[in-house]
Write a protein that holds these residues in place. Structure first.
Motif, short mmCIF file in Angstrom:
data_model
loop_
_atom_site.label_atom_id
_atom_site.label_comp_id
_atom_site.label_asym_id
_atom_site.label_seq_id
_atom_site.Cartn_x
_atom_site.Cartn_y
_atom_site.Cartn_z
N ARG A 4 0.82 -1.21 0.00
CA ARG A 4 0.00 0.00 0.00
C ARG A 4 0.85 1.26 0.00
NH1 ARG A 4 -1.95 -3.34 2.81
NH2 ARG A 4 -3.95 -4.28 2.52
N LEU A 5 1.50 1.52 -1.11
CA LEU A 5 2.40 2.66 -1.18
C LEU A 5 1.66 3.96 -0.96
CD1 LEU A 5 4.66 1.61 -4.12
CD2 LEU A 5 5.03 1.36 -1.69
N ILE A 6 0.40 3.98 -1.34
CA ILE A 6 -0.45 5.13 -1.03
C ILE A 6 -1.59 4.61 -0.17
CG2 ILE A 6 -1.85 6.94 -2.11
CD1 ILE A 6 1.06 7.32 -2.60
N ARG A 7 -2.45 5.44 0.23
CA ARG A 7 -3.26 5.20 1.41
C ARG A 7 -4.45 4.27 1.23
NH1 ARG A 7 -0.03 8.53 -0.60
NH2 ARG A 7 0.51 10.43 0.46
N GLY A 90 4.50 4.54 7.00
CA GLY A 90 4.68 3.70 8.17
C GLY A 90 5.60 2.54 7.90
N ARG A 91 5.50 1.98 6.72
CA ARG A 91 6.33 0.82 6.39
C ARG A 91 7.79 1.20 6.21
NH1 ARG A 91 2.98 -0.85 3.47
NH2 ARG A 91 2.03 -2.44 4.76
N VAL A 92 8.08 2.34 5.58
CA VAL A 92 9.46 2.78 5.40
C VAL A 92 10.15 2.95 6.75
CG1 VAL A 92 10.90 4.70 4.61
CG2 VAL A 92 9.06 3.86 3.17
N VAL A 93 9.42 3.41 7.75
CA VAL A 93 9.97 3.54 9.10
C VAL A 93 10.06 2.18 9.78
CG1 VAL A 93 9.56 4.49 11.40
CG2 VAL A 93 9.11 5.90 9.38
N LEU A 94 8.94 1.47 9.82
CA LEU A 94 8.82 0.29 10.66
C LEU A 94 9.71 -0.86 10.22
CD1 LEU A 94 7.03 -0.35 13.18
CD2 LEU A 94 5.68 -1.78 11.64
N THR A 95 10.04 -0.93 8.94
CA THR A 95 10.85 -2.05 8.46
C THR A 95 12.24 -2.05 9.07
OG1 THR A 95 11.41 -3.29 6.44
CG2 THR A 95 11.84 -0.92 6.43
N ASN A 96 12.66 -0.92 9.65
CA ASN A 96 13.94 -0.85 10.35
C ASN A 96 13.81 -1.22 11.83
OD1 ASN A 96 15.61 0.42 8.16
ND2 ASN A 96 13.97 1.94 8.34
N VAL A 97 12.59 -1.31 12.31
CA VAL A 97 12.32 -1.51 13.73
C VAL A 97 11.79 -2.91 14.01
CG1 VAL A 97 10.90 -0.69 15.67
CG2 VAL A 97 11.83 0.95 14.01
N ALA A 545 12.57 -3.52 -2.36
CA ALA A 545 12.69 -4.23 -1.08
C ALA A 545 12.73 -3.28 0.10
CB ALA A 545 13.95 -5.10 -1.08
N TYR A 546 12.99 -1.99 -0.14
CA TYR A 546 13.10 -1.05 0.99
C TYR A 546 11.82 -0.99 1.83
CZ TYR A 546 10.28 2.50 -1.49
OH TYR A 546 9.28 3.18 -2.12
N LEU A 547 10.70 -1.47 1.28
CA LEU A 547 9.45 -1.47 2.04
C LEU A 547 9.40 -2.59 3.08
CD1 LEU A 547 7.05 -0.71 -0.90
CD2 LEU A 547 7.41 0.76 1.09
#
Length: 565
Positions: A4-7, A90-97, A545-547
């Protein structure tokens, strides 16, 4: 499995998802074509056509640490609970966490991650041996009970990933570090789903304690990844800090601060050095950044495609008419005039980023489709197309209505479709609606009742083309045109039950050919993902894959550790 790259959630079936990244990246390239010094028919900054654009999965490895990186998002995350509200921000942030049981790698392959070993006692049973020594960010050990609870939460029909578990008969913790999943039928895509949001592992106690507020500012992340959520000031910024108790390789960058901006504010932040990077998702981002000193741009493989989706209205109900349209469409002209040479004319409905296995098989199958979807139609193609229209029993009795919004890229595609129809003796009419209304075409049959074909874009999150081709099943809610073929249904269902990669690739390639022969959807072009970095920084993947991959953990400075840039 659905980024879901957009909302919006465009349909109730999330195995394939519409992606505005494709449309926006394409429009981005269109804007680039208008920038001073940007060649109209060249891939950005390369002097090459899109077919020669070197799509690289990764950037050069980083060698030196960075104390802090300032990263840009185009929106503030609405939530970091992807079970209830998935979004690209949210995914761009959370994938690191937050870590997943499996991991989508930069080359779009999938490998076990919080799982150390998988075994299959039979083709309906999957046994997952869990990694030992993993701790959540509060120091608590990850247990099989946490993993099982997380899987059951994802499997709730009301959650975003619920349909990924429809084939699951039972899940149980069968040992201190073991989960066993039993299936109703063999499921070839389940472990790929576990590399997406269906495989996120949470600390049960923290999620339960937060309740409905989990994923909002002021609550811990409940995860085990290389970074922890340190601070989230709503409306201002979100900060991640390196988790020193992480079981794996430690990130070079100690702290990543996210801010959100759009249009000129985002561009200014990057060009003035106030920000260090962004994964570009909107049309004017890379356009305005093209050629700016101090920045580098990187392009990677993606599953995204620009595509034409025939609807229930019936103007393109006859497969011979659809095939004729595909033969007469000038994809090369669309890429040049509408997308600045950035996109590549493409004959399949899923991009090469989906080739996470069986690449030789899928590449060969792709080449065989070129005759059905030529980059630029020649006289023979047009003659074949006109013959198909004459043979058709369901030639439209009125104008074929083409649905689009006013974005420049889609406008170019719509005009190209109308021209292609004219070349085969059919009248086309363009219906342009506001972007907000355009979004409804994907999810509402009523909204698209007055159009015959949608100028669309689509992507899948699984690195398996099979994740797209279930859109052609007789029962699929995304099969708007009503394609019905028992042979195709059997082939897709068999592939979904085939655990052997080589055999599944062969079966999927066969289904792909049937889908293309019927022109259920009409492919236009594939689109890369775009990464912009401040010079001196490197490391993150350039691919889609960054997502799902912890890209910030690879971010650092150029040069050998302890050396100079």
């Amino acid at each position: 499995m659905h980024p879901r790259l957009i909302r919006a959630r465009p349909s109730p079936r999330p195995r394939a998802r519409r992606a505005l990244l494709a449309g926006t990246a394409g429009a981005l390239a269109l804007a680039l074509a208008g920038c001073a010094g940007a060649p109209v028919n060249q891939a950005v900054g390369t002097g090459r056509s899109a077919g020669d654009l070197p799509l690289k999965s990764t950037t050069a490895p980083a060698g030196r640490p960075v104390e802090k990186a300032d990263w840009l998002l185009e929106d503030e995350p609405a939530s970091l609970d992807l079970d209830t509200q998935g979004s690209s921000a949210g995914r761009v942030v959370l994938t690191n966490v937050c870590e997943r049981l499996y991991q989508l790698r930069p080359d779009m392959s999938v490998r076990p991650w919080l799982v150390t070993k998988e075994t299959r006692p039979d083709d309906r049973t999957l046994v997952l041996r869990l990694r030992k020594g993993v701790t959540f960010h509060d120091g608590s050990p990850m247990t099989a009970e946490d993993v099982l609870w997380s899987l059951k939460r994802h499997a709730d029909p009301d959650m975003e990933q619920g349909d990924e578990f429809e084939n699951v008969a039972k899940m149980a913790a069968t040992g201190p570090h073991e989960i066993t999943v039993s299936f109703k039928q063999p499921d070839a895509l389940f472990t790929k789903a576990l590399a997406g949001d269906a495989g996120l592992v949470y600390h049960r106690e923290q999620v339960v304690e937060a309740g409905k507020d989990f994923g909002t500012p002021g609550h811990p992340d409940a995860c085990s990844g290389p970074y922890r959520l340190a601070r989230w000031k709503s409306g201002d910024s979100l900060t991640l800090e390196r988790y020193d108790g992480y079981w794996g390789r430690k990130p070079l960058t100690r702290r990543v601060q996210f801010r959100w901006a759009s249009d000129s504010a985002l561009v200014n932040a990057l060009t003035t050095g106030a920000a260090d990077g962004v994964y570009a998702e909107t049309p004017n981002t890379a356009a305005a950044l093209y050629g700016k000193k101090g920045l580098t741009q990187h392009y990677g493989p993606s599953t995204s495609v620009l595509t034409l989706i025939p609807t229930e209205r019936g103007g393109l109900a006859d497969p011979k008419v659809r095939r004729a349209l595909s033969l007469s469409l000038d994809r090369k002209g669309i890429a040049r005039s509408g997308y600045g040479g950035m996109v590549e004319p493409w004959a399949a409905n899923v991009g090469s980023g989906a080739w996470g296995y069986g690449r030789k098989t899928f590449a060969a199958a792709q080449r065989k489709l070129d005759a059905l979807a030529p980059a630029s139609p020649d006289a023979d193609d047009l003659a074949r197309a006109r013959r198909l229209v004459k043979e058709a029993t369901g030639k439209p009795d009125g104008p074929v209505v083409i649905g689009t919004d006013a974005s420049q890229g889609r406008t170019v595609v719509a005009n190209a479709v109308r021209a292609a129809l004219q070349r085969i003796g059919i009248t086309g009419r363009i219906k342009t609606v506001p972007t907000s209304q355009f979004e409804e075409f994907y999810s509402s049959k009523e909204a698209r009742a007055d159009i015959d074909v949608l100028v669309g874009d689509w992507y899948i999150s699984k690195s398996d083309p099979l994740g797209f081709y279930d859109n052609g099943l007789s029962t699929s809610s995304n099969n708007w045109v009503g394609f019905r073929d028992k042979s195709y249904d059997r082939a897709v269902h068999k592939a979904l039950r085939t655990l052997d990669d080589a055999e599944r690739a062969r079966l999927t390639a066969g289904a792909q050919r049937e889908f293309a022969d019927a022109a259920v959807w009409i492919p236009v072009a594939q689109v890369p993902s775009v990464l912009v970095l401040r010079k001196g920084l490197t490391g993150p993947p350039a691919s889609m894959a960054y997502l799902y991959y912890p890209w910030a953990a690879d971010l650092g400075a150029i040069g050998a550790r302890g050396g100079k840039d």
